[in-house]
Design an enzyme around this catalytic site. Structure first.
Site, PDB file in Angstrom:
ATOM      1  N   ARG A   1      -8.378   7.746  -7.607  1.00 35.53           N
ATOM      2  CA  ARG A   1      -8.618   7.400  -9.023  1.00 35.53           C
ATOM      3  C   ARG A   1      -9.731   6.335  -9.107  1.00 35.53           C
ATOM      4  NH1 ARG A   1      -3.541   6.854  -8.297  1.00 35.53           N
ATOM      5  NH2 ARG A   1      -3.508   4.668  -8.860  1.00 35.53           N
TER       6      ARG A   1
ATOM      7  N   CYS B   1     -12.270  -0.775  -4.839  1.00 39.89           N
ATOM      8  CA  CYS B   1     -11.686   0.057  -5.899  1.00 39.89           C
ATOM      9  C   CYS B   1     -11.232  -0.819  -7.078  1.00 39.89           C
ATOM     10  CB  CYS B   1     -10.579   0.928  -5.326  1.00 39.89           C
ATOM     11  SG  CYS B   1     -10.278   2.370  -6.348  1.00 39.89           S
TER      12      CYS B   1
ATOM     13  N   HIS C   1     -11.859   3.344  -0.323  1.00 40.18           N
ATOM     14  CA  HIS C   1     -10.872   2.515   0.391  1.00 40.18           C
ATOM     15  C   HIS C   1     -11.111   2.498   1.904  1.00 40.18           C
ATOM     16  CE1 HIS C   1      -7.758   1.826  -2.805  1.00 40.18           C
ATOM     17  NE2 HIS C   1      -8.392   2.833  -3.352  1.00 40.18           N
TER      18      HIS C   1
ATOM     19  N   GLY D   1      -5.700  -0.839  -5.989  1.00 38.24           N
ATOM     20  CA  GLY D   1      -4.367  -0.809  -6.571  1.00 38.24           C
ATOM     21  C   GLY D   1      -4.566  -0.432  -8.024  1.00 38.24           C
ATOM     22  N   GLU D   2      -4.069  -1.236  -8.914  1.00 41.76           N
ATOM     23  CA  GLU D   2      -4.261  -0.993 -10.348  1.00 41.76           C
ATOM     24  C   GLU D   2      -4.884  -2.259 -10.934  1.00 41.76           C
ATOM     25  OE1 GLU D   2      -4.094   1.630 -12.341  1.00 41.76           O
ATOM     26  OE2 GLU D   2      -4.755   0.159 -13.821  1.00 41.76           O
TER      27      GLU D   2
ATOM     28  N   GLU E   1     -10.003   0.528   4.020  1.00 43.34           N
ATOM     29  CA  GLU E   1      -8.792   0.097   4.734  1.00 43.34           C
ATOM     30  C   GLU E   1      -7.843   1.263   4.995  1.00 43.34           C
ATOM     31  OE1 GLU E   1      -9.352  -0.136   1.602  1.00 43.34           O
ATOM     32  OE2 GLU E   1      -7.480   0.077   0.484  1.00 43.34           O
TER      33      GLU E   1
ATOM     34  N   ARG F   1     -14.029   2.654 -15.036  1.00 42.95           N
ATOM     35  CA  ARG F   1     -12.708   2.971 -14.467  1.00 42.95           C
ATOM     36  C   ARG F   1     -12.470   4.475 -14.467  1.00 42.95           C
ATOM     37  NH1 ARG F   1      -8.069   0.907 -17.378  1.00 42.95           N
ATOM     38  NH2 ARG F   1      -6.961   1.274 -15.436  1.00 42.95           N
TER      39      ARG F   1
HETATM   40  N1  GLN Z   1      -7.931   3.489 -11.304  1.00 40.19           N
HETATM   41  C1  GLN Z   1      -7.513   2.209 -10.797  1.00 40.19           C
HETATM   42  C2  GLN Z   1      -7.821   1.087 -11.772  1.00 40.19           C
HETATM   43  O1  GLN Z   1      -8.412   1.265 -12.771  1.00 40.19           O
HETATM   44  C3  GLN Z   1      -8.159   1.885  -9.476  1.00 40.19           C
HETATM   45  C4  GLN Z   1      -7.611   2.797  -8.416  1.00 40.19           C
HETATM   46  C5  GLN Z   1      -7.628   2.205  -7.036  1.00 40.19           C
HETATM   47  O2  GLN Z   1      -7.777   1.009  -6.824  1.00 40.19           O
HETATM   48  N2  GLN Z   1      -7.414   3.067  -6.070  1.00 40.19           N
HETATM   49  O3  GLN Z   1      -7.440  -0.022 -11.501  1.00 40.19           O
END
Ligand code: GLN
Length: 194
Positions: free
Chosen positions: A138, A78, A173, A46-47, A175, A107
């Protein structure tokens, strides 16, 4: 065996569906009090900044560390890999992590021009073949690992999966594929093998 998936932000539903397909009891975790009943916890993609802020707001940092000390295995995918890392490179100035795995994670390391891509990675320890389709969104990479950390997969020379005892980090990922072998590896080898 009950596996929790931190359900604050990101791709938690997909992890729950993958675990259910393996007939593992999967619990969306929204409160720290739920951690006590878990054999393992997945921190999803996610983020990382958003998940980290929500973890702080709900008071997850110390309870996750305590439950890990008490035997709960952890897998970060991630953004989750960023959150378990000892060191986060290219972090926001106030970005926190759990500091559980002896890895440094950068990151957004694969760069904007290839924000998201799929690639076959060699993942050692999976059932059948080692070839696994990695979905990178990302994605960070694992820039360095400590002595107790086993490198499980690389892409273009960069470390994309690693294990330290009962902790797993993948920057892609699993999943989001139809291939349950990394989930099975976590459930059977890491959670089940302790
Ligand atoms: N770029 C995201 C971050 O820094 C991670 C991206 C992802 O989980 N797909 O959190």
């Amino acid at each position: 065996m009950r596996i929790g998936v931190l359900a604050l932000q990101g791709a938690f539903r997909e992890h729950i569906m993958m675990l259910e397909a393996l007939e593992v009891t999967a619990v969306p975790v929204r409160q720290p009090a739920q951690l006590g009943e878990l054999s393992g916890l997945i921190i999803p993609g996610g983020e990382s900044t958003a998940i980290g802020k929500l973890m702080d707001a709900y008071g997850f940092y110390d309870p996750i560390r305590q439950q890990h000390d008490a035997g709960m295995a952890i897998w970060g995918t991630c953004a989750g890999a960023i959150l378990v890392a000892h060191e986060v490179l290219d972090a926001l100035p106030d970005q926190q992590s759990l500091d559980l795995m002896d890895i440094a994670v950068r990151r957004n390391a694969f760069g904007r021009q290839v924000d998201s891509f799929e690639a076959d990675v060699d993942f050692s320890g999976l059932d059948g073949s080692d070839e696994y389709r990695g979905v990178f969104i990302r994605a960070p990479w694992i820039e360095s690992v400590g002595v107790g950390v086993e490198i499980l997969a690389r892409h273009d020379g960069e470390i994309v999966a690693a294990r330290q005892q009962d902790m797993l980090a993948t920057v892609f990922h699993p999943e989001l594929t139809g291939d349950p072998r990394v989930h099975r590896y976590f459930v059977e080898t890491i959670v089940g093998g302790r």
